[in-house]
Design a protein around this motif. Sequence first.
Motif, PDB file in Angstrom:
ATOM      1  N   ASN A 140      47.278  42.778  60.775  1.00  0.00           N
ATOM      2  CA  ASN A 140      47.085  41.857  59.545  1.00  0.00           C
ATOM      3  C   ASN A 140      46.884  42.899  58.197  1.00  0.00           C
ATOM      4  N   ALA A 141      47.489  42.431  57.301  1.00  0.00           N
ATOM      5  CA  ALA A 141      47.159  43.058  55.815  1.00  0.00           C
ATOM      6  C   ALA A 141      45.719  42.958  55.512  1.00  0.00           C
ATOM      7  N   LEU A 142      45.476  43.656  54.570  1.00  0.00           N
ATOM      8  CA  LEU A 142      43.838  43.435  53.946  1.00  0.00           C
ATOM      9  C   LEU A 142      44.137  42.150  53.396  1.00  0.00           C
ATOM     10  N   TYR A 143      42.948  41.335  53.810  1.00  0.00           N
ATOM     11  CA  TYR A 143      43.166  39.761  53.159  1.00  0.00           C
ATOM     12  C   TYR A 143      43.004  39.879  51.756  1.00  0.00           C
ATOM     13  N   ILE A 144      43.672  38.938  50.984  1.00  0.00           N
ATOM     14  CA  ILE A 144      43.482  38.860  49.476  1.00  0.00           C
ATOM     15  C   ILE A 144      42.338  38.787  48.907  1.00  0.00           C
ATOM     16  N   ASP A 145      41.355  38.339  49.871  1.00  0.00           N
ATOM     17  CA  ASP A 145      39.945  38.418  49.410  1.00  0.00           C
ATOM     18  C   ASP A 145      39.302  39.453  48.676  1.00  0.00           C
ATOM     19  N   PHE A 146      39.859  40.494  48.568  1.00  0.00           N
ATOM     20  CA  PHE A 146      39.482  41.902  48.013  1.00  0.00           C
ATOM     21  C   PHE A 146      39.554  41.707  46.617  1.00  0.00           C
ATOM     22  N   ILE A 147      40.407  40.821  46.098  1.00  0.00           N
ATOM     23  CA  ILE A 147      40.306  40.560  44.618  1.00  0.00           C
ATOM     24  C   ILE A 147      39.254  40.002  44.082  1.00  0.00           C
ATOM     25  N   GLY A 148      38.485  39.471  44.915  1.00  0.00           N
ATOM     26  CA  GLY A 148      37.069  38.917  44.796  1.00  0.00           C
ATOM     27  C   GLY A 148      36.162  39.895  44.123  1.00  0.00           C
ATOM     28  N   THR A 149      36.547  41.171  44.282  1.00  0.00           N
ATOM     29  CA  THR A 149      35.592  42.366  43.837  1.00  0.00           C
ATOM     30  C   THR A 149      35.966  42.550  42.354  1.00  0.00           C
ATOM     31  N   LEU A 150      37.066  42.033  42.011  1.00  0.00           N
ATOM     32  CA  LEU A 150      37.710  42.698  40.695  1.00  0.00           C
ATOM     33  C   LEU A 150      37.056  41.646  39.433  1.00  0.00           C
ATOM     34  N   ASP A 151      36.303  40.399  39.870  1.00  0.00           N
ATOM     35  CA  ASP A 151      35.795  39.759  38.902  1.00  0.00           C
ATOM     36  C   ASP A 151      36.951  39.473  37.648  1.00  0.00           C
ATOM     37  N   LEU A 152      37.693  38.325  38.345  1.00  0.00           N
ATOM     38  CA  LEU A 152      39.074  38.190  37.582  1.00  0.00           C
ATOM     39  C   LEU A 152      38.472  37.118  36.534  1.00  0.00           C
ATOM     40  N   LYS A 153      37.586  36.321  36.751  1.00  0.00           N
ATOM     41  CA  LYS A 153      37.182  35.211  35.752  1.00  0.00           C
ATOM     42  C   LYS A 153      36.542  35.857  34.528  1.00  0.00           C
ATOM     43  N   THR A 154      35.940  37.055  34.575  1.00  0.00           N
ATOM     44  CA  THR A 154      35.396  37.757  33.439  1.00  0.00           C
ATOM     45  C   THR A 154      36.370  38.257  32.749  1.00  0.00           C
ATOM     46  N   ALA A 155      37.487  38.834  33.638  1.00  0.00           N
ATOM     47  CA  ALA A 155      38.702  39.843  33.013  1.00  0.00           C
ATOM     48  C   ALA A 155      39.358  38.322  32.052  1.00  0.00           C
ATOM     49  N   ILE A 156      39.561  37.206  32.577  1.00  0.00           N
ATOM     50  CA  ILE A 156      40.194  36.116  31.929  1.00  0.00           C
ATOM     51  C   ILE A 156      39.521  36.058  30.510  1.00  0.00           C
ATOM     52  N   GLU A 157      37.945  35.824  30.734  1.00  0.00           N
ATOM     53  CA  GLU A 157      37.546  35.566  29.558  1.00  0.00           C
ATOM     54  C   GLU A 157      37.582  36.629  28.350  1.00  0.00           C
ATOM     55  N   ARG A 158      37.652  38.008  28.821  1.00  0.00           N
ATOM     56  CA  ARG A 158      37.988  39.157  28.170  1.00  0.00           C
ATOM     57  C   ARG A 158      39.042  39.408  27.345  1.00  0.00           C
ATOM     58  N   GLY A 159      40.214  38.603  28.204  1.00  0.00           N
ATOM     59  CA  GLY A 159      41.527  38.673  28.033  1.00  0.00           C
ATOM     60  C   GLY A 159      42.114  40.191  28.339  1.00  0.00           C
ATOM     61  N   GLU A 160      41.445  41.021  29.208  1.00  0.00           N
ATOM     62  CA  GLU A 160      41.879  42.215  29.714  1.00  0.00           C
ATOM     63  C   GLU A 160      41.418  42.507  31.347  1.00  0.00           C
ATOM     64  N   LEU A 161      42.351  42.906  32.031  1.00  0.00           N
ATOM     65  CA  LEU A 161      41.717  43.336  33.400  1.00  0.00           C
ATOM     66  C   LEU A 161      41.846  44.718  33.453  1.00  0.00           C
ATOM     67  N   ARG A 162      40.615  45.444  33.613  1.00  0.00           N
ATOM     68  CA  ARG A 162      40.576  47.140  33.373  1.00  0.00           C
ATOM     69  C   ARG A 162      40.427  47.536  34.952  1.00  0.00           C
ATOM     70  N   VAL A 163      41.495  48.557  35.257  1.00  0.00           N
ATOM     71  CA  VAL A 163      41.604  48.882  36.477  1.00  0.00           C
ATOM     72  C   VAL A 163      42.017  50.520  36.245  1.00  0.00           C
ATOM     73  N   PRO A 164      41.319  51.365  37.327  1.00  0.00           N
ATOM     74  CA  PRO A 164      41.422  52.813  37.339  1.00  0.00           C
ATOM     75  C   PRO A 164      43.047  53.059  37.376  1.00  0.00           C
ATOM     76  N   PRO A 165      43.254  54.390  36.608  1.00  0.00           N
ATOM     77  CA  PRO A 165      44.767  54.835  36.469  1.00  0.00           C
ATOM     78  C   PRO A 165      45.327  55.089  37.826  1.00  0.00           C
TER      79      PRO A 165
END
Length: 270
Positions: A140-165
């Motif tokens: 099994n691939a890593l479940y897509i649940d891992f994106i739960g740790t990226l706080d997408l809701k806040t990223a949408i509110e801010r209008g940007e998703l910040r990730v490491p290079p």
Amino acid sequence: MSIVITGASGKLGTLILNQLLHKVPMNQIIACVRSRETAMPYEELGIMVRYCDYDRPDSLESAFAGASKLLFISSSHPDDTIRMRQHTHVIEAAKKSKVEQLLYTSFAFPEKSSIPLPHLHLATEHAIQATGIPYTFLRNALYIDFIGTLDLKTAIERGELRVPPGDWLFNSIPRQDIALAAAAVLAEPGHLNKTYELTASSPWSFSDLTAAMAELARRPVSLQQDATIQNWIYGFLRKIDASSTSNDLEQLIGRPSTSLKESIKPFISL
Ligand SMILES: NC(=O)c1ccc[n+]([C@@H]2O[C@H](COP(=O)([O-])OP(=O)(O)OC[C@H]3O[C@@H](n4cnc5c(N)ncnc54)[C@H](OP(=O)(O)O)[C@@H]3O)[C@@H](O)[C@H]2O)c1
């Protein structure tokens, strides 16, 4: 034919069982759980339930008796030493019970990882092969649940998703797709001594993710690289192969895996 499923009370086990009910008669399915409470939903449906605890070898042989197919869902114990011992108990019991086919939920592309978790799955695969029981490995691939740790809701509110290079690419998909593939393999004859990499058929990137977020939120979301980001998940992602892909899942379920846009809806809850 009887199909015995361990971990039937868990998230993946429940999804697999529900899919399997559409494919084979209910009286061919046996759900293995380790408590009365988790047995109840299955008992109410009329599904046969057996008690099985990976820590109690005496419970396993009777749980697996008569199994044409045993789906062994890997233990969720956080300690790898204990987990390996539990897996050994299950494998020994499968052999004693003369299980005809042993299916195991492994981890995708474990050879390319540099942390113990995927190696534990690889060691379990080797132990299963050593028994001589015909096997099917559902990696099994890593479940897509891992994106739960990226706080997408806040990223949408801010209008940007910040990730490491970095050139981040992912093969992650929802459990639902993995469950469909597992149910297909369980319901069909064959698949003996096969290893399936249950991943997306093509990788997705953080750019794809922000595009899907923007589409769902109907507002712009940009992608920013930020070397100061501290989130354990990136350290973990760097040490596993989260990007290699395969067509195995697509072939087993007869369609591509769920789109990224559809997959992330539960993590956005707009
Ligand atoms: N690919 C991935 O991204 C990923 C992520 C997380 C986990 N996993 C692995 O995939 C497995 C299935 O995932 P999931 O989401 O369904 O996990 P889950 O919801 O935590 O379910 C785990 C299942 O294993 C059962 N279990 C745990 N210890 C047991 C024991 N000693 N004896 C018998 N049953 C035991 C649990 O029973 P109870 O209900 O009694 O606790 C539960 O049914 C996990 O166990 C883990 O090994 C994979």
